[in-house]
Scaffold this motif. Structure first.
Motif, PDB file in Angstrom:
ATOM      1  N   ASP A 181      49.509-129.690 -10.234  1.00 54.55           N
ATOM      2  CA  ASP A 181      50.647-129.956  -9.336  1.00 54.55           C
ATOM      3  C   ASP A 181      51.699-128.863  -9.539  1.00 54.55           C
ATOM      4  O   ASP A 181      51.579-128.018 -10.430  1.00 54.55           O
ATOM      5  N   LYS A 182      52.742-128.918  -8.709  1.00 60.60           N
ATOM      6  CA  LYS A 182      53.695-127.803  -8.738  1.00 60.60           C
ATOM      7  C   LYS A 182      54.473-127.736 -10.041  1.00 60.60           C
ATOM      8  O   LYS A 182      54.868-126.648 -10.478  1.00 60.60           O
ATOM      9  N   GLU A 183      54.687-128.884 -10.688  1.00 58.84           N
ATOM     10  CA  GLU A 183      55.422-128.865 -11.952  1.00 58.84           C
ATOM     11  C   GLU A 183      54.619-128.155 -13.039  1.00 58.84           C
ATOM     12  O   GLU A 183      55.168-127.438 -13.873  1.00 58.84           O
ATOM     13  N   GLU A 184      53.296-128.395 -13.013  1.00 55.96           N
ATOM     14  CA  GLU A 184      52.444-127.738 -14.011  1.00 55.96           C
ATOM     15  C   GLU A 184      52.444-126.223 -13.784  1.00 55.96           C
ATOM     16  O   GLU A 184      52.554-125.433 -14.724  1.00 55.96           O
ATOM     17  N   LEU A 185      52.324-125.845 -12.521  1.00 48.91           N
ATOM     18  CA  LEU A 185      52.348-124.403 -12.226  1.00 48.91           C
ATOM     19  C   LEU A 185      53.709-123.792 -12.540  1.00 48.91           C
ATOM     20  O   LEU A 185      53.809-122.654 -12.999  1.00 48.91           O
ATOM     21  N   LYS A 186      54.756-124.571 -12.293  1.00 51.39           N
ATOM     22  CA  LYS A 186      56.100-124.099 -12.625  1.00 51.39           C
ATOM     23  C   LYS A 186      56.201-123.850 -14.136  1.00 51.39           C
ATOM     24  O   LYS A 186      56.814-122.866 -14.585  1.00 51.39           O
ATOM     25  N   GLY A 187      55.562-124.741 -14.915  1.00 56.18           N
ATOM     26  CA  GLY A 187      55.543-124.569 -16.367  1.00 56.18           C
ATOM     27  C   GLY A 187      54.884-123.261 -16.757  1.00 56.18           C
ATOM     28  O   GLY A 187      55.358-122.546 -17.656  1.00 56.18           O
ATOM     29  N   VAL A 188      53.801-122.900 -16.053  1.00 53.42           N
ATOM     30  CA  VAL A 188      53.111-121.635 -16.341  1.00 53.42           C
ATOM     31  C   VAL A 188      54.037-120.454 -16.027  1.00 53.42           C
ATOM     32  O   VAL A 188      54.141-119.503 -16.797  1.00 53.42           O
ATOM     33  N   LEU A 189      54.711-120.566 -14.895  1.00 50.97           N
ATOM     34  CA  LEU A 189      55.622-119.469 -14.500  1.00 50.97           C
ATOM     35  C   LEU A 189      56.802-119.350 -15.467  1.00 50.97           C
ATOM     36  O   LEU A 189      57.249-118.248 -15.781  1.00 50.97           O
ATOM     37  N   ASP A 190      57.295-120.498 -15.942  1.00 51.96           N
ATOM     38  CA  ASP A 190      58.385-120.467 -16.932  1.00 51.96           C
ATOM     39  C   ASP A 190      57.918-119.783 -18.211  1.00 51.96           C
ATOM     40  O   ASP A 190      58.664-119.014 -18.839  1.00 51.96           O
ATOM     41  N   TYR A 191      56.679-120.091 -18.596  1.00 54.34           N
ATOM     42  CA  TYR A 191      56.107-119.461 -19.797  1.00 54.34           C
ATOM     43  C   TYR A 191      56.016-117.955 -19.593  1.00 54.34           C
ATOM     44  O   TYR A 191      56.377-117.167 -20.472  1.00 54.34           O
ATOM     45  N   TYR A 192      55.597-117.562 -18.402  1.00 55.30           N
ATOM     46  CA  TYR A 192      55.464-116.135 -18.077  1.00 55.30           C
ATOM     47  C   TYR A 192      56.841-115.454 -18.145  1.00 55.30           C
ATOM     48  O   TYR A 192      56.987-114.360 -18.704  1.00 55.30           O
ATOM     49  N   THR A 193      57.858-116.128 -17.582  1.00 51.17           N
ATOM     50  CA  THR A 193      59.213-115.571 -17.607  1.00 51.17           C
ATOM     51  C   THR A 193      59.701-115.399 -19.044  1.00 51.17           C
ATOM     52  O   THR A 193      60.293-114.377 -19.398  1.00 51.17           O
ATOM     53  N   ALA A 194      59.405-116.423 -19.891  1.00 49.05           N
ATOM     54  CA  ALA A 194      59.821-116.329 -21.300  1.00 49.05           C
ATOM     55  C   ALA A 194      59.134-115.160 -21.984  1.00 49.05           C
ATOM     56  O   ALA A 194      59.756-114.437 -22.782  1.00 49.05           O
ATOM     57  N   LEU A 195      57.858-114.955 -21.657  1.00 53.07           N
ATOM     58  CA  LEU A 195      57.125-113.821 -22.241  1.00 53.07           C
ATOM     59  C   LEU A 195      57.776-112.499 -21.854  1.00 53.07           C
ATOM     60  O   LEU A 195      57.969-111.611 -22.686  1.00 53.07           O
ATOM     61  N   LYS A 196      58.127-112.398 -20.577  1.00 54.54           N
ATOM     62  CA  LYS A 196      58.730-111.153 -20.076  1.00 54.54           C
ATOM     63  C   LYS A 196      60.073-110.896 -20.758  1.00 54.54           C
ATOM     64  O   LYS A 196      60.378-109.760 -21.132  1.00 54.54           O
ATOM     65  N   HIS A 197      60.863-111.966 -20.908  1.00 58.78           N
ATOM     66  CA  HIS A 197      62.172-111.813 -21.551  1.00 58.78           C
ATOM     67  C   HIS A 197      62.031-111.393 -23.009  1.00 58.78           C
ATOM     68  O   HIS A 197      62.819-110.600 -23.518  1.00 58.78           O
ATOM     69  N   SER A 198      61.005-111.943 -23.664  1.00 65.95           N
ATOM     70  CA  SER A 198      60.825-111.599 -25.077  1.00 65.95           C
ATOM     71  C   SER A 198      60.459-110.121 -25.226  1.00 65.95           C
ATOM     72  O   SER A 198      60.806-109.470 -26.199  1.00 65.95           O
ATOM     73  N   ILE A 199      59.760-109.596 -24.223  1.00 57.40           N
ATOM     74  CA  ILE A 199      59.400-108.162 -24.274  1.00 57.40           C
ATOM     75  C   ILE A 199      60.634-107.298 -24.036  1.00 57.40           C
ATOM     76  O   ILE A 199      60.856-106.301 -24.704  1.00 57.40           O
ATOM     77  N   ASP A 200      61.454-107.736 -23.043  1.00 58.14           N
ATOM     78  CA  ASP A 200      62.685-106.989 -22.731  1.00 58.14           C
ATOM     79  C   ASP A 200      63.621-106.984 -23.933  1.00 58.14           C
ATOM     80  O   ASP A 200      64.352-106.060 -24.155  1.00 58.14           O
TER      81      ASP A 200
END
Lengths: 240, 613
Positions: free
Chosen positions: A221-240
């Motif tokens: 569902d969209k909440e689960e996919l949103k969770g994946v995208l949030d994880y991706y955003t956190a990964l990107k921020h940690s790299i920055d």
């Protein structure tokens, strides 16, 4: 001395709060004077082109005054809005404004709507009008889309409908497309492969996350996919 | 014993403070007002309604320099601040800027759209202006409810070398004003500390120059700030030029005569009546009966703008015949205001003045040239003339009207007939009969009328549609039908009910002519039609780039008096920012001024000298 300072601070905070109260009062006053009529009553009348008993392209199915809309920076809550998934229209019912004794349904001018939200079975859905350049193959067409996630990448849902003939009667079948915008490209998400392609710069980590959380992308569902995208955003921020 | 007495005294003092606080709590309008009792619809801009009055805003006005030669651009930046905390604020979206001469007469007026907390614009100084001191003042519509002394002011000096040079006196430098700047001011924790470093101390002509800026607070922490940078010939600045810190920290102490930056005293008695402008320019006025002078109340009136795009608004007049429309157009537009019901004919319209009338603040005094600067100023005057000679060969400074695709208020029409797509018919009447779908002409008592078929196999709508010609409601159908087809560009039809600002139209027919100026149609009744200036068109500072040898060897002479102007330099989270520019062909001393304000209201200012040789 200490109490004098407290008193002065208190007086200053009073002034500040009065200043803030004055500003919000003024904003309210401005909108009441400049836009005294129902701001949603702006657009053509909406004409039914389908048989509701057979099928309806309108969502949500059960209209309740639970929607909200932002026009000219002001949010209007608890309004009765529907979204026509086939024609990409925002439909407004105004039970308080009668013309010729009739309740009118209005197809609200899309260019005045900044954002609107609907209460759908899948949860609260926030829609915004997105513009896409015309004639570019592979891209979506301009229109209203549900904005699910905005971060290092954007996740949107295209609520649509297709016209079909069922038993000799025209019917509208609901469709849903999920898309991710990342690094200037648009990806349609149909399963794990397309999701990892959309998030290719962190594919390995995202894949591990999907395994850990046992998310099945195709049926998620969209909440689960949103969770994946949030994880991706956190990964990107940690790299920055 | 002493301790005991001390405690009791503290206790009494604490009680007193609490009582005072409670008293203030009950008295203060922000807390004592029962908001639930006051229906928003019932409230007006009434002086007895004191809560909205609690909000005050101020403007800080900044220019690229102090002394100009006619024909040059005066570059302006405005900061919108809340009056109490001096923090950047984004309440009003329109700032009025006026240039007043020594008699208080406005010689230039613009309305600047400022959608953010600060904005900028360039003002062309006409060569019809005389030499002398001028007062630049800025305010918002909301500020017009308070004394004009609360506006923001700055004095500029203008030299017109072609006329009235005798108005300019010459005197030696005034020693009193020398050294009067903020460098001797005691720094406080409200200060923004700016560090400015160039990549070189001197530059050659047409050379790239780069500078880094660092903004910190009193503790050395990086600060995000909204800054401006101006780099001009040093002789074009006053010694006593005030800056943003004078407004924020040391109001009231100005030199004798008119201050360069007049600092408002926010104690004036408000005279309410002007709306704040939270979107665009508020066009306010009153509609009155021309026979009785009585206000026309509860009447739907339409504001339209003459042009190829239909931009109509409807407003129902209030108790005293007042109306308010919101305009967000650029440049001068031709507006028409008329009742939606064409049977209402005996009326006239009075518009509220948009700019503030008069002044209750000092005006600038006489202009004296500093004898030590005469030679440098003479070079500045020559520079202006050289720049103007080469101006046609350079890219225009004016950004021009942005290419915004305008949308008719009704969006996409149901039917659009582009006349050039069809064979040439005799007149518009024939076009309607032969080509335009869902529209029919009826003639009764010798008068024609247009009707729209709503496409439901039902009879036509019961009421006539809204008929527009070049965006303006026009009900003399016979005149429209007689428009030469050679003048008609397209016809658009909406054969559905249309709701606009609470008013319902049964269909819309829009005739658009080639020129978009109503093809010389004449109204059979008096209507209100006049030119109206909304927002001034945007302009941005441009300067040559000499990034390669070809550009560097360009034969176009470059004698800018202002080398660089950047009104929108934002520092990042780490407090840093940078800018670069190219020097011109003119050597000499330049002054660099960087000033601005942080998000939490800390203000800062720094200046440096730059040598081009």
């Amino acid at each position: 001395m200490k109490y004098s300072i407290i008193l002065l601070l208190f007086l200053f905070s009073l002034s500040l709060s009065a200043q803030q109260a004055g500003q919000s009062d003024l904003q309210e006053l401005y909108h009441n004077i400049l836009h005294p009529s129902d701001v949603l009553l702006n657009g053509r009348e909406y004409k039914y082109y389908f048989q509701p008993r057979v099928s309806s392209p309108l969502i949500p199915e059960d209209p309740l005054p639970s929607a909200s809309v932002i026009i000219r920076g002001t949010e209007y809550q608890n309004v009765l809005l529907l979204y026509d998934t086939y024609k990409d229209l925002v439909v407004y019912y105004s039970p308080h404004t009668l013309f010729d004794g009739l309740i009118n349904t209005v197809n609200v001018n899309s260019h005045i709507i900044e954002e609107f939200t609907l209460q759908l079975p899948s949860g609260r859905a926030r829609f915004r009008y997105l513009e896409f350049p015309e004639g570019q193959e592979g891209l979506l067409s301009s229109g209203f889309y549900e904005i699910v996630s905005e971060g290092a990448s954007n996740f949107i849902i295209d609520h649509g409908a297709v016209k079909k003939i069922q038993d000799g009667i025209v019917a509208y079948q609901y469709t849903m497309g999920r898309y991710i915008f990342n690094s200037g490209a648009v990806y349609k998400i149909t399963g794990k492969k397309s999701l990892l392609k959309a998030l290719s710069d962190q594919a390995s980590e995202v894949n591990d996350y999907l395994k850990r959380t046992k998310i099945q992308v195709r049926g998620a569902d969209k909440e689960e996919l949103k969770g994946v995208l949030d994880y991706y955003t956190a990964l990107k921020h940690s790299i920055d | 014993m002493n301790t005991c007495i001390d405690i009791n005294l503290k206790s009494v003092w604490q009680k007193a403070v609490c009582l005072v606080c409670l008293g203030l709590l009950c008295w203060h309008p922000g807390f004592s007002q029962d908001r639930t009792q006051d229906s928003p619809q019932d409230r007006t801009l009434d002086r007895t309604q004191d809560s909205p009055l609690d909000f005050r805003e101020v403007i800080y006005l900044q220019t690229d320099r102090d002394l100009y030669v006619v024909g040059e651009q005066l570059w302006i930046k405005v900061y919108k601040l809340d009056a109490l905390g001096n923090k950047p604020d984004n309440f009003s979206k329109v700032v009025y800027i006026e240039l007043l001469n020594q008699t208080g007469y406005p010689v230039n007026q613009i309305k600047l759209h400022v959608p953010d907390k600060s904005g900028s614009v360039g003002l062309t100084l006409s060569d019809t202006l005389s030499s002398g001191n001028y007062l630049l003042r800025a305010y918002t519509s909301w500020m017009k409810n308070y004394p004009a002394g609360d506006f923001s002011f700055r004095t500029i000096s203008l030299i017109n070398p072609f006329r009235d040079m005798e108005n300019i006196g010459v005197r030696s430098p005034i020693t009193v004003s020398e050294g009067r700047d903020t460098f001797h001011r005691v720094q406080t924790d409200k200060d923004l500390f700016l560090e400015l470093n160039f990549d070189s101390s001197t530059y050659g002509t047409r050379e790239r120059s780069k500078a880094n800026i660092k903004a910190t607070d009193s503790s050395g922490n990086p600060v995000k700030a909204d800054l401006s940078v101006s780099i001009s010939k040093s002789c074009l600045y006053n010694d006593h030029r005030t800056n943003i810190q004078d407004l924020v920290h040391s109001p009231g102490q100005e030199e004798p005569g008119f201050p360069a930056q007049y600092v408002p005293e926010l104690e004036g008695v408000p005279e309410l009546g002007f709306m704040p402008e939270l979107e665009g320019v508020v066009l306010g006025g009153t509609m009155l009966n021309s026979l009785s002078d009585e206000p026309i109340v509860n009447e739907d009136i339409v504001l339209s703008i003459v042009g190829k795009t239909a931009r109509c608004q409807v407003y129902r007049t209030r108790d005293k015949g007042e109306f308010y429309f919101n305009l967000d157009d650029l440049g001068v537009q031709e507006i028409v205001i008329q009742p939606a019901d064409s049977s209402v004919s005996d009326y006239y319209v009075e518009l509220e003045p948009d700019f503030h009338n008069g002044y209750d603040h000092p005006l600038p005094g006489s202009f004296y040239l500093d004898t030590t600067r005469l030679q440098a100023l003479n070079q500045g005057i020559i520079n202006m003339q050289i720049q103007n000679i080469y101006k046609p060969y350079r890219q225009s400074n004016a950004a021009g009207t942005p290419d915004v695709s305008e949308i008719d208020f009704y969006g996409e029409p149901e039917y659009r007939i582009q006349i050039s797509d069809y064979i040439l018919l005799k007149n518009t009447r024939e076009v309607i009969k032969e080509i335009v779908p869902k529209v029919s002409v009826r003639v009764k008592d010798g008068l024609s009328s247009l009707w729209v078929d709503n496409g439901n196999n039902d009879p036509n709508f019961e009421n006539k549609p809204l008929v527009l010609v070049d965006g303006v409601p026009f009900d003399d159908v016979d005149q429209i039908l007689n428009i030469s087809i050679n003048e008609m560009e397209r016809i658009e039809v909406i054969n559905l009910r249309f709701f606009l600002d609470g008013h319902m139209f049964e269909g819309i027919i829009h005739f658009v002519t080639d020129e978009g100026r109503m093809a010389g149609l004449e109204f059979d009744r008096s209507i209100f039609r006049q030119a109206y200036a909304a927002f001034s068109e945007e302009s941005c500072f441009r300067s040559p780039v000499y990034s390669n040898d070809s550009l560097k060897n360009s034969p176009l002479a470059d004698f800018r008096n202002t080398l660089y102007w950047n009104p929108d330099l934002q520092t990042l989270e780490d407090g840093s920012s940078s800018f670069e520019f190219y020097t011109s062909d003119d050597t000499g001393d330049y002054t660099v001024i960087v000033e601005g304000i942080s998000l939490d209201g800390k203000s800062g200012f720094i200046y440096k000298k730059l040598l081009v040789q």
